[in-house]
Write a protein that holds these residues in place. Structure first.
Motif, PDB file in Angstrom:
ATOM      1  N   CYS A 286       0.864  -1.102  -0.193  1.00 48.47           N
ATOM      2  CA  CYS A 286       0.128  -0.087   0.049  1.00 48.47           C
ATOM      3  C   CYS A 286       0.741   1.212   0.107  1.00 48.47           C
ATOM      4  CB  CYS A 286      -0.861  -0.067   1.131  1.00 48.47           C
ATOM      5  SG  CYS A 286      -2.154  -1.467   0.896  1.00 48.47           S
TER       6      CYS A 286
ATOM      7  N   THR B 142      -0.535   3.050  -3.496  1.00 44.94           N
ATOM      8  CA  THR B 142      -1.397   3.913  -3.265  1.00 44.94           C
ATOM      9  C   THR B 142      -0.814   5.423  -3.843  1.00 44.94           C
ATOM     10  OG1 THR B 142      -1.893   3.004  -1.175  1.00 44.94           O
ATOM     11  CG2 THR B 142      -2.988   5.001  -1.444  1.00 44.94           C
TER      12      THR B 142
ATOM     13  N   SER C  76     -12.397   5.298  -5.005  1.00 43.50           N
ATOM     14  CA  SER C  76     -12.856   4.548  -4.020  1.00 43.50           C
ATOM     15  C   SER C  76     -11.740   3.383  -3.493  1.00 43.50           C
ATOM     16  CB  SER C  76     -14.254   3.860  -4.138  1.00 43.50           C
ATOM     17  OG  SER C  76     -14.166   3.215  -5.530  1.00 43.50           O
ATOM     18  N   THR C  77     -11.199   2.768  -4.641  1.00 40.33           N
ATOM     19  CA  THR C  77     -10.241   1.745  -4.453  1.00 40.33           C
ATOM     20  C   THR C  77      -8.942   2.383  -3.733  1.00 40.33           C
ATOM     21  OG1 THR C  77     -10.749   0.732  -6.510  1.00 40.33           O
ATOM     22  CG2 THR C  77      -8.378   0.404  -5.473  1.00 40.33           C
TER      23      THR C  77
ATOM     24  N   GLU D  57      -9.088   4.876  -1.589  1.00 36.04           N
ATOM     25  CA  GLU D  57      -9.715   5.126  -0.276  1.00 36.04           C
ATOM     26  C   GLU D  57      -9.383   4.108   0.630  1.00 36.04           C
ATOM     27  OE1 GLU D  57     -13.417   7.130   0.047  1.00 36.04           O
ATOM     28  OE2 GLU D  57     -13.324   7.346   1.927  1.00 36.04           O
ATOM     29  N   VAL D  58      -9.803   2.930  -0.093  1.00 34.84           N
ATOM     30  CA  VAL D  58      -9.790   1.629   0.825  1.00 34.84           C
ATOM     31  C   VAL D  58      -8.373   1.443   0.858  1.00 34.84           C
ATOM     32  CG1 VAL D  58      -9.987  -1.154   0.577  1.00 34.84           C
ATOM     33  CG2 VAL D  58     -11.912   0.443  -0.393  1.00 34.84           C
TER      34      VAL D  58
ATOM     35  N   ILE E 171      -6.985   3.404   4.031  1.00 37.46           N
ATOM     36  CA  ILE E 171      -7.580   2.932   5.148  1.00 37.46           C
ATOM     37  C   ILE E 171      -6.842   1.774   5.826  1.00 37.46           C
ATOM     38  CG2 ILE E 171      -9.704   2.021   6.282  1.00 37.46           C
ATOM     39  CD1 ILE E 171     -11.143   3.653   4.593  1.00 37.46           C
ATOM     40  N   VAL E 172      -6.585   0.812   4.802  1.00 35.33           N
ATOM     41  CA  VAL E 172      -5.734  -0.489   5.104  1.00 35.33           C
ATOM     42  C   VAL E 172      -4.420  -0.158   5.611  1.00 35.33           C
ATOM     43  CG1 VAL E 172      -4.591  -2.498   4.265  1.00 35.33           C
ATOM     44  CG2 VAL E 172      -7.253  -1.948   3.644  1.00 35.33           C
TER      45      VAL E 172
END
Lengths: 219, 134
Positions: free
Chosen positions: A83, A87, A112-113, A115-116, A119-120
Motif C-alpha cells: 500500500c 497508493t 474508492s479503491t 480510499e480503501v 484505510i488499510v
C-alpha cells in the motif's frame, strides 16, 4: 505558500531523496568489497536435487521461517509496504498533477479503491503502533525516534485522507499533505527508512548464510 | 586481574576503535527497525521465556549502540555492564536472523573486542574470579 511547497520544494525533496539514495548506495559499495569465490571440492558440492524437495516438504519448511514464527507480522508488513508504494503512485489526483506538469498520463485507481488502500494502510500503521506499545520485547528496544519515524511514514496518508474528505481546513490540510510527503522523501535515505534500499543490498549482495542467492560482496 | 578491576579505561583507544569501524556499524545500527523479529531466532531468548534482554537486537543496541551514543566516553563500570550483555547473554552462535539483513553477530563481536581491549572479559582461569554464570 501552496505554490512554493508544490513547486520548488518538491524538486528539492525529490533531489534529496534520489541523491541521498545514490550517495548511500555508493557508501555501501565503498564499505564492502568483492567476495572471494569459494570453490568446494567436487564431493562436497551440494547435489541439485537436495534443495528442491517435493512441494509437501517445501510447504512444511515454511514453519521455520518468519512466515511460520510471525504470520500476522508477515501479512501486515507485506500489505503495509504494498500500500505504501502502490497508493501514491496510482492515485488519481497525483496522476492529474503529473499530467498537468509533464503531459504524461499515468493509469490510476478509482478514488474508492484508493480510499480503501489508504484505510488499510492506516490500519496497518495502527497495528505497528499498538505493537510497539503493547509487546514487551518491542517496547524494550523502542525509543521516541521509532514513534517519530512511524508518524513520518503515516502522516502523508493521514493528511491526504483528511484533505480528500475535506475534514478540517482543506487548504491547510493539502499543504500539510504535501509537506509531510516531502518530509518523508527527505528522511528516507538518512534514517532506518533507508531499509527501502538497504534491504536489497544487505539480503542480495552481502554473502552470508541468510542471503537470497550467492551474494557477491562482503564487509 | 586485581589491577584491571580498578584501572580506568583508555577512552581515547576506545574512540579510535569505534571510529575505525564507524561506517559499517553506524549503518547497521541506523537501519535496525527495532521490530524484534530477530527474537525467536535466538535460542537464549526462547530458553529464557521471552526475556527481552536476550533478543539479538537488544544485545546489539544496548552494547555497541550505547558505545557509539556515548562516543566511547565510558568508564569501567559501563564496560562491566556491557560484558554481561555480550558474553553472558550471547554465545555468538550466529543464528540470529534479521529480515532486513543486518549483521547482528558482527556488532556483538565488535562490542566484545572493545571490552576485551580494556581488560574486561569473563575470567575462565582463576576459579575464585570465575563469573557466576560461566
Amino acid at each position: 505558500m501552496y505554490d512554493f511547497v508544490r513547486g520548488p520544494l518538491v524538486w528539492v525533496a525529490f533531489a534529496v531523496f534520489f541523491g541521498g539514495l545514490v550517495f548511500q548506495a555508493l557508501r555501501f559499495f565503498s564499505l564492502t568489497r568483492k567476495r572471494d569465490r569459494v570453490f568446494l571440492p567436487a564431493g562436497m558440492q551440494r547435489r541439485g536435487g537436495e534443495s528442491a524437495g517435493p512441494s509437501r516438504n517445501w510447504l512444511r519448511s515454511l514453519r521455520f521461517t518468519i512466515i511460520g514464527t510471525h504470520p500476522v507480522m508477515t501479512v501486515v508488513t507485506s500489505v503495509f509496504h504494498v500500500c505504501l508504494f502502490v497508493t501514491p503512485i496510482f492515485l488519481l489526483a497525483h496522476s492529474i498533477l503529473f499530467y498537468e506538469s509533464w503531459g504524461i498520463g499515468i493509469w490510476s485507481f478509482s478514488e474508492s479503491t484508493t480510499e480503501v488502500l489508504t484505510i488499510v494502510f492506516l490500519a496497518c500503521g495502527v497495528f505497528f503502533l499498538l505493537r510497539r506499545i503493547l509487546l514487551r520485547r518491542v517496547r524494550a528496544i523502542t525509543t521516541a525516534y521509532d514513534y517519530i519515524i512511524l508518524f513520518v511514514t503515516v502522516a502523508p496518508f493521514l493528511s491526504g485522507f483528511f484533505a480528500y474528505h475535506q475534514w478540517f481546513d482543506y487548504k491547510t490540510m493539502v499543504i500539510a499533505h504535501i509537506l509531510t510527503g516531502e518530509l518523508m522523501l527527505v528522511v528516507i535515505p538518512f534514517t532506518k527508512l533507508g531499509h527501502m534500499l538497504f534491504f536489497f543490498l544487505y539480503r542480495f549482495l552481502i554473502g552470508s548464510e541468510y542471503s537470497f542467492g550467492q551474494g557477491s560482496r562482503t564487509w | 586481574m586485581a589491577e584491571q578491576t580498578k584501572a580506568s579505561v583508555e577512552t581515547g583507544k576506545i574512540k579510535a576503535m569505534l571510529d575505525r569501524r564507524k561506517g559499517k556499524m553506524k549503518l547497521l545500527l541506523s537501519h535496525c527497525a527495532h521490530c524484534s523479529i530477530c527474537a525467536e531466532s535466538c535460542f537464549l531468548y526462547t530458553a529464557h521465556h521471552g526475556d527481552p534482554q536476550y533478543m539479538p537486537s537488544y544485545k546489539a543496541i544496548f552494547s555497541l549502540g550505547r558505545l557509539y551514543k556515548k562516543r566511547g566516553r565510558v568508564d569501567r563500570g559501563f564496560l562491566e555492564e556491557i560484558k554481561g550483555i555480550v558474553w553472558r547473554n550471547c554465545v555468538l552462535c550466529r543464528r540470529c536472523y534479521c529480515p532486513i539483513g543486518i549483521d547482528i553477530p558482527s556488532m556483538i563481536a565488535f562490542a566484545r573486542s572493545i571490552c576485551r581491549s580494556q581488560g574486561v572479559y569473563p575470567d575462565f582461569e582463576e576459579p575464585e574470579h570465575r563469573e557466576s554464570w560461566l
